[in-house]
Design a protein around this motif. Structure first.
Motif, PDB file in Angstrom:
ATOM      1  N   GLU A 171       0.821  -1.216   0.000  1.00  0.00           N
ATOM      2  CA  GLU A 171       0.000   0.000   0.000  1.00  0.00           C
ATOM      3  C   GLU A 171       0.850   1.259   0.000  1.00  0.00           C
ATOM      4  O   GLU A 171       0.399   2.319  -0.447  1.00  0.00           O
ATOM      5  CB  GLU A 171      -0.930  -0.002   1.212  1.00  0.00           C
ATOM      6  CG  GLU A 171      -1.992  -1.089   1.168  1.00  0.00           C
ATOM      7  CD  GLU A 171      -2.887  -1.081   2.390  1.00  0.00           C
ATOM      8  OE1 GLU A 171      -4.104  -1.318   2.242  1.00  0.00           O
ATOM      9  OE2 GLU A 171      -2.365  -0.835   3.505  1.00  0.00           O
ATOM     10  N   ALA A 206      -7.016 -11.792  -4.638  1.00  0.00           N
ATOM     11  CA  ALA A 206      -7.583 -11.213  -3.426  1.00  0.00           C
ATOM     12  C   ALA A 206      -8.999 -11.714  -3.172  1.00  0.00           C
ATOM     13  O   ALA A 206      -9.312 -12.202  -2.084  1.00  0.00           O
ATOM     14  CB  ALA A 206      -7.564  -9.686  -3.534  1.00  0.00           C
ATOM     15  N   ARG A 207      -9.856 -11.612  -4.152  1.00  0.00           N
ATOM     16  CA  ARG A 207     -11.277 -11.903  -3.922  1.00  0.00           C
ATOM     17  C   ARG A 207     -11.560 -13.392  -3.766  1.00  0.00           C
ATOM     18  O   ARG A 207     -12.521 -13.765  -3.109  1.00  0.00           O
ATOM     19  CB  ARG A 207     -12.101 -11.325  -5.076  1.00  0.00           C
ATOM     20  CG  ARG A 207     -11.979  -9.810  -5.188  1.00  0.00           C
ATOM     21  CD  ARG A 207     -12.895  -9.238  -6.236  1.00  0.00           C
ATOM     22  NE  ARG A 207     -12.658  -7.813  -6.436  1.00  0.00           N
ATOM     23  CZ  ARG A 207     -13.296  -7.064  -7.321  1.00  0.00           C
ATOM     24  NH1 ARG A 207     -14.219  -7.624  -8.111  1.00  0.00           N
ATOM     25  NH2 ARG A 207     -13.018  -5.784  -7.445  1.00  0.00           N
ATOM     26  N   PRO A 217     -13.870  -8.713   4.602  1.00  0.00           N
ATOM     27  CA  PRO A 217     -14.267  -8.062   3.345  1.00  0.00           C
ATOM     28  C   PRO A 217     -13.565  -6.733   3.101  1.00  0.00           C
ATOM     29  O   PRO A 217     -13.203  -6.407   1.961  1.00  0.00           O
ATOM     30  CB  PRO A 217     -15.777  -7.893   3.509  1.00  0.00           C
ATOM     31  CG  PRO A 217     -16.173  -9.016   4.416  1.00  0.00           C
ATOM     32  CD  PRO A 217     -15.034  -9.190   5.363  1.00  0.00           C
ATOM     33  N   ASP A 218     -13.341  -5.948   4.168  1.00  0.00           N
ATOM     34  CA  ASP A 218     -12.633  -4.681   3.996  1.00  0.00           C
ATOM     35  C   ASP A 218     -11.175  -4.919   3.624  1.00  0.00           C
ATOM     36  O   ASP A 218     -10.603  -4.211   2.776  1.00  0.00           O
ATOM     37  CB  ASP A 218     -12.722  -3.863   5.288  1.00  0.00           C
ATOM     38  CG  ASP A 218     -11.957  -2.556   5.180  1.00  0.00           C
ATOM     39  OD1 ASP A 218     -12.327  -1.730   4.332  1.00  0.00           O
ATOM     40  OD2 ASP A 218     -10.969  -2.373   5.940  1.00  0.00           O
ATOM     41  N   GLU A 219     -10.554  -5.932   4.232  1.00  0.00           N
ATOM     42  CA  GLU A 219      -9.162  -6.241   3.913  1.00  0.00           C
ATOM     43  C   GLU A 219      -9.019  -6.800   2.505  1.00  0.00           C
ATOM     44  O   GLU A 219      -7.980  -6.592   1.853  1.00  0.00           O
ATOM     45  CB  GLU A 219      -8.602  -7.231   4.939  1.00  0.00           C
ATOM     46  CG  GLU A 219      -8.400  -6.631   6.319  1.00  0.00           C
ATOM     47  CD  GLU A 219      -7.979  -7.662   7.344  1.00  0.00           C
ATOM     48  OE1 GLU A 219      -7.423  -7.266   8.387  1.00  0.00           O
ATOM     49  OE2 GLU A 219      -8.202  -8.874   7.104  1.00  0.00           O
ATOM     50  N   VAL A 220     -10.023  -7.513   2.015  1.00  0.00           N
ATOM     51  CA  VAL A 220      -9.987  -8.010   0.644  1.00  0.00           C
ATOM     52  C   VAL A 220      -9.889  -6.843  -0.340  1.00  0.00           C
ATOM     53  O   VAL A 220      -9.115  -6.884  -1.305  1.00  0.00           O
ATOM     54  CB  VAL A 220     -11.220  -8.884   0.347  1.00  0.00           C
ATOM     55  CG1 VAL A 220     -11.326  -9.181  -1.144  1.00  0.00           C
ATOM     56  CG2 VAL A 220     -11.152 -10.193   1.131  1.00  0.00           C
ATOM     57  N   GLN A 221     -10.655  -5.779  -0.088  1.00  0.00           N
ATOM     58  CA  GLN A 221     -10.597  -4.605  -0.960  1.00  0.00           C
ATOM     59  C   GLN A 221      -9.222  -3.939  -0.889  1.00  0.00           C
ATOM     60  O   GLN A 221      -8.675  -3.483  -1.909  1.00  0.00           O
ATOM     61  CB  GLN A 221     -11.692  -3.613  -0.569  1.00  0.00           C
ATOM     62  CG  GLN A 221     -13.108  -4.156  -0.709  1.00  0.00           C
ATOM     63  CD  GLN A 221     -13.439  -4.566  -2.141  1.00  0.00           C
ATOM     64  OE1 GLN A 221     -12.991  -3.928  -3.105  1.00  0.00           O
ATOM     65  NE2 GLN A 221     -14.214  -5.626  -2.285  1.00  0.00           N
ATOM     66  N   ARG A 222      -8.652  -3.883   0.282  1.00  0.00           N
ATOM     67  CA  ARG A 222      -7.324  -3.274   0.435  1.00  0.00           C
ATOM     68  C   ARG A 222      -6.258  -4.113  -0.271  1.00  0.00           C
ATOM     69  O   ARG A 222      -5.349  -3.563  -0.923  1.00  0.00           O
ATOM     70  CB  ARG A 222      -6.981  -3.116   1.917  1.00  0.00           C
ATOM     71  CG  ARG A 222      -7.828  -2.092   2.653  1.00  0.00           C
ATOM     72  CD  ARG A 222      -7.483  -2.056   4.128  1.00  0.00           C
ATOM     73  NE  ARG A 222      -6.072  -1.720   4.366  1.00  0.00           N
ATOM     74  CZ  ARG A 222      -5.512  -1.680   5.567  1.00  0.00           C
ATOM     75  NH1 ARG A 222      -6.227  -1.990   6.647  1.00  0.00           N
ATOM     76  NH2 ARG A 222      -4.230  -1.360   5.698  1.00  0.00           N
ATOM     77  N   GLU A 224      -6.756  -6.069  -2.855  1.00  0.00           N
ATOM     78  CA  GLU A 224      -6.964  -5.896  -4.302  1.00  0.00           C
ATOM     79  C   GLU A 224      -6.305  -4.618  -4.798  1.00  0.00           C
ATOM     80  O   GLU A 224      -5.625  -4.603  -5.837  1.00  0.00           O
ATOM     81  CB  GLU A 224      -8.465  -5.880  -4.601  1.00  0.00           C
ATOM     82  CG  GLU A 224      -8.827  -5.662  -6.058  1.00  0.00           C
ATOM     83  CD  GLU A 224      -8.694  -6.913  -6.911  1.00  0.00           C
ATOM     84  OE1 GLU A 224      -8.899  -6.806  -8.139  1.00  0.00           O
ATOM     85  OE2 GLU A 224      -8.390  -7.979  -6.351  1.00  0.00           O
ATOM     86  N   ALA A 225      -6.481  -3.528  -4.056  1.00  0.00           N
ATOM     87  CA  ALA A 225      -5.867  -2.253  -4.453  1.00  0.00           C
ATOM     88  C   ALA A 225      -4.343  -2.317  -4.344  1.00  0.00           C
ATOM     89  O   ALA A 225      -3.623  -1.755  -5.194  1.00  0.00           O
ATOM     90  CB  ALA A 225      -6.415  -1.130  -3.573  1.00  0.00           C
TER      91      ALA A 225
END
Length: 413
Positions: A171, A206-207, A217-222, A224-225
């Motif tokens: 990140e 990630a997903r 679910p929030d960490e999955v989005q992070r 992925e980014a």
């Protein structure tokens, strides 16, 4: 009897499963010859499966950084050189950076692959001229960044400092310096994996796989980014099939110059296991062999159509057995019992001679039996048939030494 199971994740490794199955089978049929061939597809147990197949394979111990930073003892496999291939180093990601090496709760954002890269570097330092890397069972989603760091790459944040471990570090990634990255060995790098997922997207690393590593679910989005940022700064194509294997580690290895291979098919052929057991190398050939029609019956080599085999009566009529005489039209009525059919002259091979202009008598037409339609589901006849089938199946299971499998793991829908 070939015993070739894969591992049961979280329960038993492939080698232990093979031993348990062989022990149960031998308790009922002690005289059968059993060949134990533990299987793997690149995940945990792959190192054991290869070591059991390759004579002369040697485990080399190595101390590496674990998935979340704690040091741990692991090993890689040195495969001896052959006439076809040089000495090869076999490194399993699950043995260094896998879920089974995490002590305590899973940490999807902080787990990395530094230990996997350290084991690869140890194999190169030992003189391995070729690398086989097994991907599967990883605890991380760092895109293989930690492995490249262990091999000499510098991953820096905006202030020029090395980024932290795992997807959390990606990140803050701002620059990538690959000047110090070690080159691949001269024999190349082969990556074994059975995952077709790309790096990003709804079917990406990630997903699909991050929730299995403890990501919310929030960490999955992070994650992925973070992986999208990693692909953009390194020039990795995130749409390549298989690049999402092991939390995206395959993408980093592909950028390093590696090549992807199907893990299960490769492991099955290591050490000539398919040839040793006398089985076809291709599964499609095996299916074709089991569905091929049975061979048609052949006539004796000395007989041809129109000739009767030795010791049998010819089909031709008395008039047809006279040479140079046209045969009268035959009647479909049965011959009179008062006029027996004389034997025709025979040839040296023992077959009856066929008269000129004679035809082989065709059998009378017969009616084909009609097939009964299956009973309708839920009807009385259907229930009777099902009860008979269940009784016969239950009797077969009682004779099977592996009955506990059917009761412990129900069939998938």
């Amino acid at each position: 009897m070939l015993v070739a199971p894969d591992s049961f994740k979280g329960s038993i490794r492939a080698a232990g499963a093979a031993e348990a199955i062989a022990e149960g089978w031998s308790s009922v049929r002690p005289h059968d010859e059993l060949v134990r061939m533990p299987m793997a597809d690149g995940g945990e147990g792959t190192l054991d499966a290869v070591a059991a197949r390759v004579p002369g394979a040697r485990r080399i111990p190595v101390r590496v950084e674990g998935p979340v930073g704690a040091p741990l003892e692991s090993s890689w496999l040195l495969l001896p050189a052959t006439a076809e291939a040089p000495a090869c180093g076999f490194v399993e990601l699950a043995a260094t950076s896998g879920l089974e090496r995490v002590e305590g709760p899973l940490r999807a954002l902080d787990a990395g692959t530094v230990g996997f890269g350290e084991a690869i570097a140890a194999a190169l330092d030992h003189g391995a001229e070729r690398l086989l890397l097994a991907l599967g069972g990883s605890a991380s989603s760092d895109g293989g960044a930690g492995a490249l760091q262990a091999l000499g790459a510098r991953l820096l944040d905006a202030a020029g400092r090395p980024i932290p471990r795992g997807a959390r570090g990606l990140e803050t990634l701002a620059g990538v310096d690959l000047a110090g990255l070690r080159p691949p060995p001269p024999g190349g790098v082969l990556v074994l994996s059975d995952v077709d997922s790309p790096l990003l997207g709804p079917h990406g690393a990630a997903r699909v796989f991050a929730p299995q590593k403890g990501a919310t679910p929030d960490e999955v989005q992070r994650i992925e980014a973070a992986l999208a940022r990693w692909a953009r700064l390194t020039g990795i194509d995130p749409a390549v099939p298989g690049s999402g294997a092991a939390g995206g580690t395959a993408s980093a290895l592909l950028a390093w110059g590696a090549r992807l291979e199907r893990g299960a098919e490769y492991i099955a052929d290591v050490g000539g296991s398919t040839r040793r057991c006398g089985m076809p190398r291709s599964s499609s050939r095996a299916r074709a062999a089991t569905t091929r029609s049975p061979p048609r019956a052949r006539r004796p080599p000395s007989c041809s159509p129109g000739r009767a085999p030795p010791g049998s009566r010819p089909r031709s009529s008395p008039a047809a057995s006279t040479p140079n005489r046209p045969a009268p039209p035959r009647s479909r009525s049965a011959p009179s019992p008062a006029a027996p059919t004389p034997r025709s002259p025979t040839r040296p091979g023992g077959c009856a001679a066929r008269a000129p202009n004679s035809r082989r008598a065709s059998p009378p037409p017969t009616e084909r039996p009609t097939r009964r339609a299956p009973p309708k589901r839920g009807s009385q006849s259907w229930r009777v048939r099902e009860s008979k089938l269940s009784r016969s199946s239950r009797g077969a299971l009682e004779q099977c030494p592996l009955t506990w499998c059917s009761s412990r793991w129900p069939a998938r829908e």
